[in-house]
Design an enzyme around this catalytic site. Structure first.
Site, mmCIF file in Angstrom:
data_model
loop_
_atom_site.group_PDB
_atom_site.id
_atom_site.type_symbol
_atom_site.label_atom_id
_atom_site.label_comp_id
_atom_site.label_asym_id
_atom_site.label_seq_id
_atom_site.Cartn_x
_atom_site.Cartn_y
_atom_site.Cartn_z
ATOM 1 N N CYS A 2 0.725 -1.190 0.059
ATOM 2 C CA CYS A 2 0.137 0.021 -0.051
ATOM 3 C C CYS A 2 0.741 1.278 0.047
ATOM 4 O O CYS A 2 1.982 1.167 0.469
ATOM 5 C CB CYS A 2 -0.921 -0.089 1.100
ATOM 6 S SG CYS A 2 -2.136 -1.395 1.311
ATOM 7 N N ARG A 27 3.449 -0.407 -5.087
ATOM 8 C CA ARG A 27 3.364 -0.718 -3.892
ATOM 9 C C ARG A 27 1.922 -1.480 -3.543
ATOM 10 O O ARG A 27 1.618 -2.142 -2.743
ATOM 11 C CB ARG A 27 3.434 0.388 -2.900
ATOM 12 C CG ARG A 27 4.773 0.995 -2.922
ATOM 13 C CD ARG A 27 4.771 2.228 -1.762
ATOM 14 N NE ARG A 27 4.628 1.620 -0.487
ATOM 15 C CZ ARG A 27 5.587 1.480 0.269
ATOM 16 N NH1 ARG A 27 6.872 1.741 -0.271
ATOM 17 N NH2 ARG A 27 5.558 1.030 1.499
ATOM 18 N N TRP A 74 -3.188 -2.453 -1.507
ATOM 19 C CA TRP A 74 -2.843 -4.070 -1.727
ATOM 20 C C TRP A 74 -3.559 -4.770 -0.875
ATOM 21 O O TRP A 74 -3.248 -4.719 0.408
ATOM 22 C CB TRP A 74 -1.294 -4.367 -1.676
ATOM 23 C CG TRP A 74 -0.842 -5.812 -2.187
ATOM 24 C CD1 TRP A 74 -0.663 -6.293 -3.538
ATOM 25 C CD2 TRP A 74 -0.728 -6.722 -1.399
ATOM 26 N NE1 TRP A 74 -0.371 -7.389 -3.316
ATOM 27 C CE2 TRP A 74 -0.215 -7.909 -2.118
ATOM 28 C CE3 TRP A 74 -0.936 -7.047 0.046
ATOM 29 C CZ2 TRP A 74 -0.162 -9.329 -1.407
ATOM 30 C CZ3 TRP A 74 -0.497 -8.468 0.751
ATOM 31 C CH2 TRP A 74 -0.049 -9.595 -0.322
ATOM 32 N N ASN A 100 -1.314 2.260 5.866
ATOM 33 C CA ASN A 100 -0.416 1.249 5.491
ATOM 34 C C ASN A 100 0.084 0.164 6.520
ATOM 35 O O ASN A 100 0.745 0.683 7.511
ATOM 36 C CB ASN A 100 0.767 1.794 4.531
ATOM 37 C CG ASN A 100 1.977 0.732 4.112
ATOM 38 O OD1 ASN A 100 1.750 -0.394 3.950
ATOM 39 N ND2 ASN A 100 3.073 1.455 3.978
ATOM 40 N N GLY A 101 -0.103 -1.100 6.235
ATOM 41 C CA GLY A 101 0.324 -1.996 7.308
ATOM 42 C C GLY A 101 -0.828 -3.179 7.698
ATOM 43 O O GLY A 101 -1.735 -3.105 7.097
ATOM 44 N N GLU A 481 15.762 -18.082 -10.203
ATOM 45 C CA GLU A 481 15.393 -16.685 -10.522
ATOM 46 C C GLU A 481 14.941 -16.496 -11.851
ATOM 47 O O GLU A 481 13.827 -15.789 -12.202
ATOM 48 C CB GLU A 481 16.915 -15.865 -10.437
ATOM 49 C CG GLU A 481 16.601 -14.269 -11.156
ATOM 50 C CD GLU A 481 15.592 -13.476 -10.184
ATOM 51 O OE1 GLU A 481 15.119 -13.796 -8.996
ATOM 52 O OE2 GLU A 481 15.446 -12.348 -10.745
ATOM 53 N N LYS A 485 11.137 -14.957 -12.408
ATOM 54 C CA LYS A 485 10.639 -14.119 -13.378
ATOM 55 C C LYS A 485 9.652 -14.346 -14.183
ATOM 56 O O LYS A 485 8.737 -13.493 -14.328
ATOM 57 C CB LYS A 485 12.079 -13.699 -14.201
ATOM 58 C CG LYS A 485 13.063 -12.798 -13.692
ATOM 59 C CD LYS A 485 12.757 -11.374 -13.253
ATOM 60 C CE LYS A 485 12.355 -11.567 -11.768
ATOM 61 N NZ LYS A 485 12.945 -11.208 -10.702
ATOM 62 N N GLU A 488 6.147 -14.670 -12.145
ATOM 63 C CA GLU A 488 5.497 -13.701 -11.726
ATOM 64 C C GLU A 488 4.965 -12.807 -12.787
ATOM 65 O O GLU A 488 4.012 -11.912 -12.614
ATOM 66 C CB GLU A 488 6.486 -12.888 -10.808
ATOM 67 C CG GLU A 488 7.589 -12.099 -11.234
ATOM 68 C CD GLU A 488 8.280 -11.465 -10.228
ATOM 69 O OE1 GLU A 488 7.873 -11.032 -9.239
ATOM 70 O OE2 GLU A 488 9.631 -11.539 -10.659
ATOM 71 N N HIS A 504 15.697 -37.052 -9.615
ATOM 72 C CA HIS A 504 15.134 -37.761 -8.377
ATOM 73 C C HIS A 504 13.615 -37.420 -8.247
ATOM 74 O O HIS A 504 13.012 -37.494 -7.104
ATOM 75 C CB HIS A 504 15.904 -37.074 -7.107
ATOM 76 C CG HIS A 504 17.228 -37.405 -7.063
ATOM 77 N ND1 HIS A 504 17.568 -38.603 -6.673
ATOM 78 C CD2 HIS A 504 18.394 -36.703 -7.431
ATOM 79 C CE1 HIS A 504 18.836 -38.773 -6.487
ATOM 80 N NE2 HIS A 504 19.664 -37.716 -7.050
ATOM 81 N N LYS A 603 5.346 -4.479 -5.052
ATOM 82 C CA LYS A 603 6.820 -4.383 -5.177
ATOM 83 C C LYS A 603 7.633 -4.319 -3.639
ATOM 84 O O LYS A 603 8.526 -5.019 -3.426
ATOM 85 C CB LYS A 603 7.407 -3.225 -5.780
ATOM 86 C CG LYS A 603 8.906 -2.854 -5.702
ATOM 87 C CD LYS A 603 9.302 -2.897 -7.369
ATOM 88 C CE LYS A 603 10.993 -3.065 -7.306
ATOM 89 N NZ LYS A 603 11.480 -4.341 -7.904
HETATM 90 C C1 F6R Z 1 10.715 -10.833 -7.375
HETATM 91 C C2 F6R Z 1 10.768 -9.768 -6.681
HETATM 92 C C3 F6R Z 1 10.458 -10.391 -5.050
HETATM 93 C C4 F6R Z 1 11.487 -9.392 -4.162
HETATM 94 C C5 F6R Z 1 11.115 -10.041 -2.736
HETATM 95 C C6 F6R Z 1 12.152 -9.222 -1.781
HETATM 96 O O1 F6R Z 1 11.044 -10.159 -8.686
HETATM 97 O O2 F6R Z 1 11.158 -8.744 -6.920
HETATM 98 O O3 F6R Z 1 10.753 -11.552 -5.052
HETATM 99 O O4 F6R Z 1 12.715 -9.864 -4.380
HETATM 100 O O5 F6R Z 1 10.104 -9.300 -2.381
HETATM 101 O O6 F6R Z 1 12.304 -7.909 -1.861
HETATM 102 P P1 F6R Z 1 13.262 -6.752 -1.275
HETATM 103 O O7 F6R Z 1 14.358 -7.312 -2.119
HETATM 104 O O8 F6R Z 1 12.806 -5.550 -1.588
HETATM 105 O O9 F6R Z 1 13.407 -7.095 0.083
#
Ligand code: F6R
Length: 608
Positions: A2, A27, A74, A100-101, A481, A485, A488, A504, A603
Site C-alpha cells: 500500500c 506498492r 494491496w 499502510n500495514g 531466478e 521472473k 510472476e 530424483h 513491489k
Molecule cells: C521478484 C521480486 C521479489 C523481491 C522480494 C524481496 O522479482 O522482486 O521476489 O525480490 O519481495 O524484496 P526486497 O528485495 O525489496 O526485500
C-alpha cells in the site's frame, strides 16, 4: 504494501495526489482513493482497480482544496473493491484516514466500536482507525490520533485529516515507512521519496512511534511521550527522471536496459583505477569483518536468490562458512549466538517486513547485522549496523531485474574485500579478477543486443503453460531466478531445479511439449550439466540452452541456444540471468500481461 501520499499547499491538489499515487502504485494497485478538505469540508473519491481508473473518475470534476491524502491499496483484509479502498471514514464522515500495514487486533476493536454504535462500511482492518480517532476526538486531531494508536497492535503508517480540525495532516508510524517532504508554503507526506521527489528534495524520515502534525508552513514531530524532536533534514540527490519510463513501454524493459550503466557505476564506486576495492559507506569496522566466523544470510524472493549465490562467493574467496535462509523461515530457527557471527540481509526496497523482522530478531540476540540495500534511508538501511548500498537507482517494475544484478556485483566485490582482509586473496589475484569484472558492462550489452533472437524464442514458447529451469553450482540460483521472473509476470507455471535433482523426481514431467531452460555456461559443473541436458533431450524435452559462445558440443542438444560471452565462473550469474529476464519479459508482453504491475503482487512487501 500500500502507498500513502498527502499534500498541503496551493498546487492543484488532485493532480499532486494522483501523480504521487501513480508513482507509488508499485506498492499495490488493486484500488485507490483520495480525500480532500475544501473550505473545511471533507470529500472522498475511491475507485476499484488501477490508478488510471481513479484519474478517469476525477477528470471531469474541478476539485479545489489545499489539504488532501491519498492511498493505493494491496488487499490484505477484504476483497479489492470500492468499499474496501482507502481513505476510510468515521461514523460522522468528518475524519478520513489512510493506512499502510496490518492492524492485528482489529476484530476485537471493531466489536467494541460496533457495541458503541459505530457503523462499519468495509471489511478492512484499517477502518477501525478512523472510528478510534472519532472515539477520542475532542477538538484536536493530533490528540485523538495519539490516543487512538495506543489501542492498535500491529504495523502502521497512518495519515489522518478532519473537517473539525482542518488545515493539517496528522501522521504517525510503527513498522511501516513514512517520509515528510518539505517545501516552501507547502509540505508533503509519502510512503517513499519516489512519489514526491519531483516537488521537493528535502526529506524527513519519520521513525517508529513518532507523530507529526503537518501544516502548509510547519512540521512538528513528537515522540510518543509528547516531546518535540529535532529531526534531521536529508537532501535527496537523484532526480524524478530516474524513476520515469523515459520512452520505454515498461519500467521492466527500461531497468533491464540500464544494467550495463549500473554495473559501470558500481565498479567505479567500489573499485579504484588500481583495483583497490573499497566500501566507503560501510558502517562496520574492518576488524569486525576480519573476525567474522560465519555469515547467516536472510532475504526474500529475488534477493534470496542473490543470497544463495553470495554463499558460493563468500565461502570461495573469504573461506567463511555461510548459511542462507528465506526470511520468513529464518525466524523459526533457534539461533545460537556465537562470537563473530554476522547476519546479512539483502533487500532492494529495504522495507520487506519479513527481512526487517529477522534483523530485529537478530539484533535482539546481539548479532551484528550487515545489509545490502538499494533504498537509502529505508528501514533496513537505518536499522542495520553495517550497510552496502547496491546503487541500482529507483527500481519501479515489480519484477526485480537491475537490482539483482547490482546485488550480485556488490556481493562479488564484498567477497573479495573480505577475502583480502582475512588474507585468503592477494591484491594481485584481485587485480586479475577485477580485470574480468571490468568486461561486464560490454558483455551485458552484447546480451541485450540479442533482443530479436530472444524474442523469436519467446514467440516459439509463449503458449506453453509450464516451464522448467535447471542449473548447477553458482548457476543453480539462476534457474530459480529465471523461473520466478517467468511465473510472476506471465502467470506461466515455472520451477527452477538444481539439474542434478531432475532424476530424483522432476524428470517425470518431461515430454515433447515441456520447455526446459538449461543454464549451462562453461563452469566447473559444465560436464555434469551437459549430461543432464542430454537426459532431457533423451525424453524429448524442448531445450533452451544458455551456453558459452563457441560451445559447439552443446548445439546438438539445444533446440534453442542463447550464447553468452566467456567469463569468470563467479561472475557468470550476472550474465546468465540477462537472457532469462529478456525471455520472461518477451513472453509476458506476447501474452498481453501487465509486466510492471502483475496481478496480486506489490513491489514492497511490508506485511509478514
Ligand atoms: C521478484 C521480486 C521479489 C523481491 C522480494 C524481496 O522479482 O522482486 O521476489 O525480490 O519481495 O524484496 P526486497 O528485495 O525489496 O526485500
Amino acid at each position: 504494501m500500500c502507498g500513502i501520499v498527502g499534500y498541503l499547499g496551493n498546487k492543484n491538489i488532485s493532480s499532486v495526489l494522483l501523480v504521487g499515487l501513480e508513482r507509488l502504485s508499485y506498492r499495490g494497485y488493486d484500488s485507490s482513493g483520495i480525500a480532500i478538505l475544501s473550505k473545511n469540508e471533507l470529500s472522498v473519491w475511491k475507485q476499484q482497480g488501477k490508478i488510471h481508473r481513479l484519474s478517469e473518475l476525477l477528470k471531469p470534476l474541478s476539485i479545489q482544496g489545499n489539504v488532501g491524502i491519498g492511498h493505493t491499496r494491496w488487499a490484505t483484509h477484504g476483497v479489492p473493491n470500492e468499499a474496501n479502498a482507502h481513505p476510510h471514514l468515521d461514523n460522522e464522515e468528518k475524519i478520513a484516514v489512510v493506512h499502510n500495514g496490518i492492524i492485528e487486533n482489529f476484530l476485537e476493536l471493531k466489536k467494541d466500536l460496533q457495541r458503541e454504535g459505530h457503523v462499519f462500511r468495509s471489511e478492512t482492518d484499517s477502518e477501525v482507525i478512523a472510528h478510534l480517532i472519532e472515539r477520542h476526538f475532542e477538538g484536536s486531531l493530533e490528540k485523538a490520533v495519539e490516543k487512538a494508536v495506543k489501542n492498535l497492535k500491529g504495523a502502521y503508517a497512518i495519515a489522518a485529516i478532519s473537517e473539525n480540525d482542518p488545515g493539517k495532516i496528522v501522521v504517525c508510524r510503527k513498522g511501516s515507512p513514512l517520509v515528510i517532504g518539505l517545501g516552501k508554503g507547502e509540505n508533503y507526506i509519502s510512503s517513499d521519496i519516489n512519489a514526491i521527489v519531483s516537488h521537493t528534495k528535502n526529506i524527513m524520515y519519520l521513525e517508529d512511534n513518532e507523530f507529526a502534525v503537518i501544516t502548509k508552513n510547519e512540521v512538528v514531530v513528537k515522540n510518543d511521550s509528547g516531546e518535540v524532536l529535532e529531526k534531521e533534514i536529508h537532501h535527496i540527490t537523484w532526480d524524478a527522471e530516474a524513476s520515469e519510463k523515459q520512452g520505454y513501454p515498461h519500467y521492466m524493459l527500461k531497468e533491464i536496459q540500464e544494467q550495463p550503466a549500473i554495473v559501470r557505476n558500481i565498479i567505479s564506486k567500489h573499485c579504484t583505477d588500481d583495483s583497490i576495492i573499497q566500501f566507503p559507506d560501510l558502517r562496520m569496522k574492518d576488524r569486525e569483518l576480519k573476525n567474522s566466523s560465519r555469515f547467516i544470510i536472510q532475504a526474500c524472493g529475488t534477493s534470496w536468490h542473490a543470497g544463495l549465490i553470495a554463499k558460493y562467493l563468500i565461502e570461495k574467496y573469504a573461506r567463511t562458512p555461510t548459511e542462507v535462509d528465506i526470511s520468513s523461515e529464518f525466524r523459526y530457527r533457534s539461533l545460537l549466538p556465537e562470537q563473530g557471527q554476522i547476519v546479512v540481509a539483502l533487500s532492494q526496497s529495504g522495507e520487506t517486513a519479513d527481512t526487517l523482522a529477522c534483523i530485529r530478531e537478530a539484533k535482539s540476540k546481539f548479532f551484528k547485522v550487515l545489509s545490502f540495500v538499494n533504498v537509502l534511508g529505508s528501514s533496513i538501511d537505518r536499522e542495520s549496523d553495517g550497510v552496502i548500498y547496491t546503487h541500482s537507482g529507483p527500481e519501479i517494475g515489480v519484477a526485480s531485474t537491475k537490482n539483482y544484478v547490482a546485488q550480485l556485483l556488490n556481493i562479488f566485490l564484498f567477497a573479495l574485500y573480505l577475502g583480502k582482509l582475512k588474507g585468503h586473496v592477494s591484491q594481485s589475484e584481485i587485480d586479475d579478477l577485477v580485470k574480468e569484472m571490468r568486461l561486464l558492462p560490454d558483455q551485458i550489452q552484447s546480451l541485450l543486443d540479442q533482443e530479436e533472437h530472444i524474442m523469436a524464442i519467446a514467440e516459439r514458447h509463449h503458449q506453453s503453460r509450464e516451464f522448467i529451469f535447471i542449473g548447477r553450482g553458482v548457476n543453480f540460483p539462476t534457474s530459480l531466478e529465471g523461473a520466478l521472473k517467468l511465473k510472476e509476470i506471465s502467470y506461466i507455471h515455472a520451477t527452477g531445479y538444481p539439474a542434478g535433482e531432475l532424476k530424483h523426481g522432476p524428470i517425470a514431467l518431461i515430454d515433447e511439449k515441456l520447455p526446459v531452460v538449461c543454464v549451462a555456461p562453461k563452469t566447473a559443473t559444465y560436464d555434469k550439466m551437459f549430461a543432464n541436458i542430454q537426459e532431457v533431450k533423451a525424453r524429448k524435452g524442448q531445450t533452451i540452452v544458455i551456453a558459452t559462445e563457441g560451445d559447439d558440443d552443446i548445439v546438438d542438444y539445444a533446440d534453442d541456444i542463447i550464447p553468452i560471452p566467456a567469463c569468470l565462473e563467479e561472475l557468470s550469474p550476472i550474465l546468465t540471468v540477462i537472457p532469462l529476464q529478456m525471455l520472461s519479459y518477451n513472453i509476458a508482453t506476447l501474452l498481453g500481461c501487465d509486466v510492471d504491475q502483475p496481478r496480486n503482487l506489490a513491489k514492497s512487501v511490508t506485511v509478514e
